[in-house]
Design a protein around this motif. Structure first.
Motif, PDB file in Angstrom:
ATOM      1  N   ASP A  42      56.161 -11.557 -44.315  1.00 45.11           N
ATOM      2  CA  ASP A  42      54.768 -11.992 -44.168  1.00 45.11           C
ATOM      3  C   ASP A  42      54.028 -12.059 -45.497  1.00 45.11           C
ATOM      4  O   ASP A  42      53.262 -12.989 -45.730  1.00 45.11           O
ATOM      5  N   ASP A  43      54.248 -11.063 -46.360  1.00 40.07           N
ATOM      6  CA  ASP A  43      53.571 -11.070 -47.653  1.00 40.07           C
ATOM      7  C   ASP A  43      53.923 -12.325 -48.437  1.00 40.07           C
ATOM      8  O   ASP A  43      53.051 -13.002 -48.970  1.00 40.07           O
ATOM      9  N   ASP A  46      52.348 -15.556 -47.134  1.00 41.44           N
ATOM     10  CA  ASP A  46      50.933 -15.656 -47.502  1.00 41.44           C
ATOM     11  C   ASP A  46      50.768 -15.921 -48.998  1.00 41.44           C
ATOM     12  O   ASP A  46      49.889 -16.679 -49.411  1.00 41.44           O
ATOM     13  N   ARG A  49      51.546 -19.619 -49.730  1.00 40.54           N
ATOM     14  CA  ARG A  49      50.434 -20.466 -49.279  1.00 40.54           C
ATOM     15  C   ARG A  49      49.276 -20.380 -50.276  1.00 40.54           C
ATOM     16  O   ARG A  49      48.662 -21.396 -50.619  1.00 40.54           O
ATOM     17  N   LYS A 104      43.900 -21.585 -43.170  1.00 40.57           N
ATOM     18  CA  LYS A 104      44.843 -20.557 -42.744  1.00 40.57           C
ATOM     19  C   LYS A 104      44.863 -19.392 -43.746  1.00 40.57           C
ATOM     20  O   LYS A 104      44.865 -18.228 -43.356  1.00 40.57           O
ATOM     21  N   SER A 105      44.826 -19.708 -45.033  1.00 43.90           N
ATOM     22  CA  SER A 105      44.783 -18.666 -46.063  1.00 43.90           C
ATOM     23  C   SER A 105      43.487 -17.867 -45.993  1.00 43.90           C
ATOM     24  O   SER A 105      43.489 -16.654 -46.182  1.00 43.90           O
ATOM     25  N   VAL A 108      43.873 -15.469 -43.130  1.00 45.04           N
ATOM     26  CA  VAL A 108      44.829 -14.413 -43.493  1.00 45.04           C
ATOM     27  C   VAL A 108      44.178 -13.396 -44.427  1.00 45.04           C
ATOM     28  O   VAL A 108      44.308 -12.185 -44.241  1.00 45.04           O
ATOM     29  N   ARG A 112      43.546  -9.411 -43.933  1.00 44.16           N
ATOM     30  CA  ARG A 112      44.172  -8.453 -44.850  1.00 44.16           C
ATOM     31  C   ARG A 112      43.174  -7.482 -45.480  1.00 44.16           C
ATOM     32  O   ARG A 112      43.543  -6.372 -45.826  1.00 44.16           O
TER      33      ARG A 112
END
Length: 151
Positions: A42-43, A46, A49, A104-105, A108, A112
């Motif tokens: 996942d990291d 992200d 992206r 999306k970023s 995210v 986070r």
């Protein structure tokens, strides 16, 4: 004081396939990359992206602290790239703010940073000394294993 540079006539050897334009990705390559990151952790998904939508350096992204993410509400999110406890920057001119234009970023990043300590790394797996090198090695291996770029 005047002087001459004794190296001024020395030619630097360049590989035969050297490209003066540098290595940049075409739009379709970036689009393809982003659709194929599902096998990454996942990291890294992200991080890739964010690299694609901001143009920031890998070390700048992996070294983000929670306080470096500025949530501007309806105006989105901005990265406050500055020297911090996790990583240095290349030079003083690298201190800047960078808008995150990918929705999306933005989502995210908001997830986070929510409720976290301001000095905590945004990407705990890579937000450490040597974290950018670790991320780079994994990304290089991932890209090489898939061998899908510029075929």
């Amino acid at each position: 004081m005047e002087g001459t540079n004794q190296f001024s006539r020395l030619e630097v050897a360049k590989p035969a396939d050297h490209n003066e334009d540098g290595v940049s990705f075409e739009y379709d390559e970036v689009k393809s990359l982003l659709t194929k990151t599902g096998t990454m952790n996942d990291d890294l998904q992200d991080i890739v992206r964010l690299l694609a939508c901001t143009g920031a350096r890998l070390a700048e992204i992996t070294g983000l602290e929670v306080r470096d993410i500025l949530d501007k509400g309806d105006d989105g999110v901005v990265l406050d790239l500055r020297f911090n406890d996790i990583r240095r920057l290349k030079n003083q001119q690298s201190v800047r703010t960078v808008p995150v234009v990918d929705q999306k970023s933005v989502a995210v990043l908001r997830t986070r940073i929510k409720g976290r300590n301001p000095s905590a790394p945004v990407f705990p797996r890579y937000g450490r000394d040597g974290g950018a090198d670790a991320a780079s090695a994994i990304l290089s291996k991932w890209l090489s294993a898939r061998n899908w770029f510029r075929q």
